[in-house]
Design an enzyme around this catalytic site. Structure first.
Site, PDB file in Angstrom:
ATOM      1  N   LYS A  32      -7.212   9.177   7.107  1.00 24.31           N
ATOM      2  CA  LYS A  32      -6.838   8.696   5.775  1.00 24.31           C
ATOM      3  C   LYS A  32      -8.023   7.957   5.179  1.00 24.31           C
ATOM      4  O   LYS A  32      -8.510   6.987   5.748  1.00 24.31           O
ATOM      5  CB  LYS A  32      -5.615   7.787   5.837  1.00 24.31           C
ATOM      6  CG  LYS A  32      -4.329   8.513   6.207  1.00 24.31           C
ATOM      7  CD  LYS A  32      -3.126   7.606   6.114  1.00 24.31           C
ATOM      8  CE  LYS A  32      -1.843   8.365   6.447  1.00 24.31           C
ATOM      9  NZ  LYS A  32      -0.633   7.507   6.344  1.00 24.31           N
ATOM     10  N   GLY A  76       2.638   9.719   4.866  1.00 20.43           N
ATOM     11  CA  GLY A  76       3.942   9.094   5.025  1.00 20.43           C
ATOM     12  C   GLY A  76       3.878   7.788   5.777  1.00 20.43           C
ATOM     13  O   GLY A  76       2.836   7.401   6.312  1.00 20.43           O
ATOM     14  N   ALA A 112       2.396   4.581  14.631  1.00 16.32           N
ATOM     15  CA  ALA A 112       2.308   5.258  15.919  1.00 16.32           C
ATOM     16  C   ALA A 112       3.509   4.978  16.812  1.00 16.32           C
ATOM     17  O   ALA A 112       4.147   5.901  17.333  1.00 16.32           O
ATOM     18  CB  ALA A 112       1.017   4.856  16.622  1.00 16.32           C
ATOM     19  N   LYS A 164      -3.075   3.909  -0.623  1.00 13.49           N
ATOM     20  CA  LYS A 164      -2.256   2.862   0.013  1.00 13.49           C
ATOM     21  C   LYS A 164      -3.117   1.959   0.883  1.00 13.49           C
ATOM     22  O   LYS A 164      -2.845   0.754   0.997  1.00 13.49           O
ATOM     23  CB  LYS A 164      -1.096   3.482   0.782  1.00 13.49           C
ATOM     24  CG  LYS A 164      -1.461   4.237   2.041  1.00 13.49           C
ATOM     25  CD  LYS A 164      -1.399   3.379   3.290  1.00 13.49           C
ATOM     26  CE  LYS A 164      -1.833   4.190   4.517  1.00 13.49           C
ATOM     27  NZ  LYS A 164      -1.788   3.394   5.753  1.00 13.49           N
ATOM     28  N   ASP A 174       4.723   5.001   2.191  1.00 11.87           N
ATOM     29  CA  ASP A 174       3.627   4.623   3.086  1.00 11.87           C
ATOM     30  C   ASP A 174       3.043   3.264   2.697  1.00 11.87           C
ATOM     31  O   ASP A 174       2.712   2.442   3.556  1.00 11.87           O
ATOM     32  CB  ASP A 174       2.550   5.706   3.036  1.00 11.87           C
ATOM     33  CG  ASP A 174       1.589   5.618   4.204  1.00 11.87           C
ATOM     34  OD1 ASP A 174       1.831   4.805   5.122  1.00 11.87           O
ATOM     35  OD2 ASP A 174       0.599   6.369   4.220  1.00 11.87           O
ATOM     36  N   ASN A 233      -5.170  -2.544   8.045  1.00 13.59           N
ATOM     37  CA  ASN A 233      -5.604  -2.859   6.689  1.00 13.59           C
ATOM     38  C   ASN A 233      -5.054  -4.206   6.223  1.00 13.59           C
ATOM     39  O   ASN A 233      -5.734  -4.926   5.484  1.00 13.59           O
ATOM     40  CB  ASN A 233      -5.179  -1.742   5.741  1.00 13.59           C
ATOM     41  CG  ASN A 233      -5.971  -0.466   5.971  1.00 13.59           C
ATOM     42  OD1 ASN A 233      -7.165  -0.416   5.737  1.00 13.59           O
ATOM     43  ND2 ASN A 233      -5.300   0.559   6.472  1.00 13.59           N
ATOM     44  N   GLU A 285      -9.701   1.587   7.682  1.00 17.09           N
ATOM     45  CA  GLU A 285      -9.956   2.654   6.716  1.00 17.09           C
ATOM     46  C   GLU A 285     -10.151   2.086   5.316  1.00 17.09           C
ATOM     47  O   GLU A 285     -10.939   2.600   4.526  1.00 17.09           O
ATOM     48  CB  GLU A 285      -8.806   3.664   6.716  1.00 17.09           C
ATOM     49  CG  GLU A 285      -8.635   4.444   8.013  1.00 17.09           C
ATOM     50  CD  GLU A 285      -9.639   5.570   8.138  1.00 17.09           C
ATOM     51  OE1 GLU A 285     -10.617   5.607   7.359  1.00 17.09           O
ATOM     52  OE2 GLU A 285      -9.466   6.415   9.035  1.00 17.09           O
TER      53      GLU A 285
END
Length: 594
Positions: A372, A400, A404, A454, A505, A517, A542
């Protein structure tokens, strides 16, 4: 029966509410279609069709006339490619076990048999509603079957045809499968083979699904392949388990013919490159979905650690690795012959990973992106970057609100994005078998842009939260709005951002207390330099990697990107937190004034 028949024929009957039109003239909602068929095709008519097939097989003059017309038409118009015809020249009863893609399948399969051997086949009872059509089909070898229920009359007819030395075509899938690979078979073909002792010819048909569009019959290439005949010991009353065993021996031979024709093979083998939390979770899910899985870690030391522990204690503790997962160094992954390659690599490291595997990926393999973010230096989406460098048969991505641990617990929902419909079907079915809710979307651009957006929005919200919830809300709204405008300009669907891949998400990421994040944003909001954050949280973020690229990409596309540019300046250290918040309020005031 007559009373109901009269009501069905009346134009003013209250059941005429739209949906399916029956031969009698009534219109029905789908749920009543079977009732309508039962009323229109009386038991007497059904019995007459079965009786004719059992006694005569076909009307010989009509059969020869139809074959004399259809065979040249198939050979010229469809460029019919018939392979393995020598296997059809067997004596005694024959069961042609074929996959089912179109209404043309019985005819093109029958064209592979000798002229002296007409073929009977099951056809759905709805086709016999019109008397003239039912009569014609019956004389050309068809006999009715009531789908979705145990139809002993049809099984008896098929058995009598095979026992007297005739040929009967059976579609073990039970219904037409128009897209993707072949479906799982029902055990009826195994039961029939055991009861009759007839020779079974595994048969594959490819291309008939592309012939019909509405009422148009288009000239598309059609291929048929007959496989070597198979025989089984005769058993008058085989048990369900024995019938399933025989079916399980027949169907792989149908698949062999299918793949030899160039049909899409089923998903069997997969590899996940990247043994972080999400890569490990997807490997576990694929194994639960029935695939053989290789999980690639960066170093031999990590491989030994995963094997010795039997789980990923560093990133996904408490989740045992199934025995079907083969853990090995990523450089030792056997890419040849894989059906699916999953890249669970942070966006900053993706170019290096793709460069290491690009020449080893087969054109028959599909790639599933778990990354992502955007890829430097041009700010490309992961799927675009990989499709330009890897000769895969198709690219898909996962989006989505699945995290994990929730994913492996079976309580998560995913969005599978791909422009390839067959790939969406195949991979989606694997996740369905793994117990997840898997939404399919053709909007791969929207799903990937929503994932990047997101991350940026969640990072901004966490950085702004010390200044109040209102400040966090302003940050999220500004970032989200700019990303949506850019994505729609690139062809994404706005609805994607309103669904699981977007708002779903985003909400899950912002609420996750241990999310990468969110933790990165919290540290950024307290003045921690961006370069130090990955070391403090133990993983790459990310959002930190994506925001500068996203700001440049959105601005270059002509979309206003003031909020993204300000957040990128905060990450680079060009603005402190107070200056960043002031810029966000200014952006919001300017938007309101405009």
């Amino acid at each position: 029966m007559r009373l109901y028949d009269d009501r069905l024929r009346s134009r003013r009957a209250p059941l005429q509410v739209g949906g399916i039109r029956c031969a009698c003239g009534a219109r029905f909602v789908t749920g009543l279609a079977r009732l309508c068929s039962a009323l229109c095709v009386t038991p007497e008519r059904l019995a007459s069709y079965h009786s004719y097939t059992r006694k005569h097989s076909v009307n010989w003059p009509l059969y020869h006339l139809a074959r004399a017309f259809l065979l040249p038409f198939f050979l010229v118009y469809f460029r019919l490619d018939r392979r393995g015809r020598e296997y059809g020249r067997v004596k005694g009863g024959v069961i042609v076990a074929a996959n089912h893609r179109s209404f043309l399948d019985p005819f093109v399969a029958g064209a592979c048999l000798p002229w002296r051997r007409p073929m009977n086949y099951m056809a759905k009872v709805e086709l016999f509603e019109r008397r003239w059509q039912g009569w014609l089909l019956s004389r050309l070898g068809a006999f009715p079957v009531r789908r979705g229920e145990s139809d002993e009359d049809s099984m008896l007819t098929a058995r009598m045809v095979a026992e007297r030395g005739g040929a009967v075509c059976v579609f073990p899938e039970g219904t037409r499968i128009r897209r993707g690979t072949l479906a799982n078979p029902k055990r009826g073909v195994g039961r029939l083979a055991l009861q009759t002792g007839a020779v079974v010819i595994p048969t594959a048909v490819l291309g008939t699904e592309h012939v019909r569009r509405g009422w148009r019959i288009r000239p598309r290439k059609v291929k048929v392949r007959l496989g070597p005949p198979m025989t089984f010991p005769r058993a008058e009353e085989p048990s369900p388990a024995l019938a399933e065993t025989v079916t399980a021996r027949i169907w792989p031979n149908v698949l062999l013919q299918w793949e030899d024709l160039g049909g899409l093979p089923p998903m069997r083998r997969a590899a996940v490159i990247g043994a972080g939390s999400w890569g490990t979770a997807v490997a576990v899910l694929l194994a639960r979905g029935g695939l053989e899985v290789q999980l690639g870690a960066r170093t031999s030391e990590r491989v030994e650690e995963l094997i010795d522990d039997g789980e990923n204690r560093r990133y996904l503790p408490g989740v045992p690795l199934p025995e079907s997962i083969d853990v090995r160094p990523a450089s030792a992954i056997e890419l040849a012959g894989l059906d699916l390659i999953c890249l669970a690599i942070p966006s900053a490291q993706l170019p290096q990973a793709v460069g290491a595997i690009a020449d080893r990926v087969s054109s028959r393999s599909a790639v599933l992106m778990l990354t992502k973010g955007l890829i430097a230096p041009q700010g490309q989406l992961p799927s675009d970057y990989v499709s330009e460098r890897v000769r895969a048969r198709g690219i898909a991505c996962l989006g989505g609100p699945a995290h994990a641990r929730e994913a492996v617990s079976g309580s998560a929902a995913l969005v599978l994005g791909s422009a390839d419909e067959e790939l969406r079907v195949q991979v989606g079915e694997v996740f369905d078998r793994a117990g997840l809710v898997c939404e399919r979307s053709r909007d791969i651009t929207g799903v990937e842009m929503a994932g990047a957006a997101k991350n940026a929005a969640a990072l901004a919200a966490a950085a702004a939260e010390p200044h109040g919830l209102n400040a966090a809300g302003i940050a999220v709204a500004a970032i989200w709005r700019e990303c949506i405008e850019h994505a729609v300009a690139r062809g994404a669907e706005q609805e994607t951002f309103a669904g699981l891949a977007g708002v779903g998400d985003l909400t899950a990421t912002m609420m996750a207390p241990s999310g990468r994040n969110r933790r990165a944003g919290e540290l950024l909001g307290t003045g921690t330099p961006a370069a130090e954050i990955p070391g403090k949280i133990g993983q790459a973020s990310e959002g930190l990697d994506t925001v500068p690229l996203l700001a440049d990409t959105v601005a270059a596309s002509g979309v206003e990107a003031e909020a993204l540019i300000a957040l990128a300046a905060l990450i680079r250290g060009d603005l402190d937190v107070e200056e960043w918040m002031a810029s966000l309020r200014r952006v919001e005031r300017d938007r309101q004034a405009a």
